[in-house]
Design a protein around this motif. Structure first.
Motif, PDB file in Angstrom:
ATOM      1  N   LEU A 173       0.826  -1.210   0.000  1.00  0.00           N
ATOM      2  CA  LEU A 173       0.000   0.000   0.000  1.00  0.00           C
ATOM      3  C   LEU A 173       0.857   1.256   0.000  1.00  0.00           C
ATOM      4  N   ASP A 209      -4.091  -2.351  -1.076  1.00  0.00           N
ATOM      5  CA  ASP A 209      -4.375  -2.032   0.327  1.00  0.00           C
ATOM      6  C   ASP A 209      -5.474  -2.979   0.793  1.00  0.00           C
ATOM      7  N   ALA A 220      -7.270  -2.959   3.230  1.00  0.00           N
ATOM      8  CA  ALA A 220      -8.411  -2.272   3.824  1.00  0.00           C
ATOM      9  C   ALA A 220      -9.264  -1.536   2.791  1.00  0.00           C
ATOM     10  N   ARG A 221      -8.853  -1.577   1.524  1.00  0.00           N
ATOM     11  CA  ARG A 221      -9.578  -0.846   0.463  1.00  0.00           C
ATOM     12  C   ARG A 221      -9.817  -1.777  -0.727  1.00  0.00           C
ATOM     13  N   GLU A 222     -11.050  -2.250  -0.849  1.00  0.00           N
ATOM     14  CA  GLU A 222     -11.363  -3.200  -1.908  1.00  0.00           C
ATOM     15  C   GLU A 222     -11.179  -2.615  -3.304  1.00  0.00           C
ATOM     16  N   ASP A 223     -11.274  -1.293  -3.420  1.00  0.00           N
ATOM     17  CA  ASP A 223     -11.115  -0.690  -4.743  1.00  0.00           C
ATOM     18  C   ASP A 223      -9.687  -0.828  -5.275  1.00  0.00           C
ATOM     19  N   THR A 224      -8.724  -1.208  -4.410  1.00  0.00           N
ATOM     20  CA  THR A 224      -7.342  -1.404  -4.869  1.00  0.00           C
ATOM     21  C   THR A 224      -7.037  -2.867  -5.200  1.00  0.00           C
ATOM     22  N   TRP A 225      -7.974  -3.761  -4.948  1.00  0.00           N
ATOM     23  CA  TRP A 225      -7.702  -5.177  -5.153  1.00  0.00           C
ATOM     24  C   TRP A 225      -7.761  -5.531  -6.647  1.00  0.00           C
ATOM     25  N   CYS A 234      -9.942 -10.882   0.373  1.00  0.00           N
ATOM     26  CA  CYS A 234      -9.160 -10.732  -0.850  1.00  0.00           C
ATOM     27  C   CYS A 234      -8.574 -12.077  -1.275  1.00  0.00           C
ATOM     28  N   GLY A 287     -10.073  -8.118   5.605  1.00  0.00           N
ATOM     29  CA  GLY A 287      -9.752  -7.792   4.223  1.00  0.00           C
ATOM     30  C   GLY A 287      -8.810  -8.801   3.609  1.00  0.00           C
TER      31      GLY A 287
END
Length: 216
Positions: A71, A98, A100-105, A136, A132
């Motif tokens: 991240l 990240d 903690a942020r699904e939009d980065t997966w 993920c 997370g």
């Protein structure tokens, strides 16, 4: 010669993290030699940090492609630099991820992984990250793939050794919220929430655990 232990500092590019990484990499490699795919496949590392682990492991498995992630933008630059300096050919360009942020997966439609691993993050990461991580991993693993989590943990409220309890107290003494040893039981709960389960609990050197998670 044994390298002196630097002061505790969880930053991925710190001397402490480098010291810890050199100490644990060969015991982890021994586990990977026994469990990594023997045919072509893909491996993802969560929280690659400086890139020391992925760039050390990858040359031992030339038939596999390794995907680093982190991240921290500075960490991504360092990972790529280490791969270039060491001429590691089967480590891909690091990606921002990240937990903690699904939009980065990354999308599972693009690539699935035979193995995902993460090393030494939970003593300085919120336990909420475990949810997370499991979600993920459940999205990105092949049906027979596994997640390997390495580090010091409590086991259902118990410390493995007195030294682990002392280490926990030292980490917590920094006064940073969420720093401290987490409990394997909490990782198991997060895994169950995403149809994963703890399949193997390995005792590792330096009073650490190697935790293997697969589909339930």
């Amino acid at each position: 010669m044994t390298r002196p232990k630097p002061p505790l500092d969880p930053h991925p590019l710190s001397p402490y993290v480098s010291w810890a990484g050199h100490r644990n990499r060969d015991p982890i490699l021994d586990v990977f030699r026994q469990r990594f795919p023997e045919q072509a496949g893909d491996v993802l590392e969560f929280a690659s940090g400086s890139g020391m682990h992925i760039n050390y492991f990858a040359p031992h498995f030339p038939h596999l492609r390794f995907q680093p992630s982190d991240l921290n933008e500075h960490a991504l630059e360092n990972i790529a630099r280490v791969s270039w300096e060491k001429e590691v050919e089967n480590v891909d360009k690091p990606i921002l991820l990240d937990l903690a942020r699904e939009d980065t997966w990354p999308s599972p439609a693009t690539r699935l992984y035979d193995v995902i691993f993460v090393i030494n993050i939970f003593q300085v990461a919120p336990i909420a990250v475990a949810d997370g991580m499991m979600k993920c991993a459940a999205e990105l693993l092949h049906k027979d793939g596994f997640l390997f989590v390495y580090g010091p943990f409590k086991d259902h409220g118990q410390y493995l050794t007195d030294s682990n309890q002392e280490f926990d107290a030292m980490v917590q003494s920094a006064g940073v919220d969420e720093w401290g040893l987490k409990d394997i039981a909490d990782l198991e709960t997060a895994a169950r929430n995403h149809a994963l389960k703890l399949t193997e609990k390995l005792l590792m050197p330096a009073n650490n655990y190697g935790l293997m998670f697969g589909r339930s």
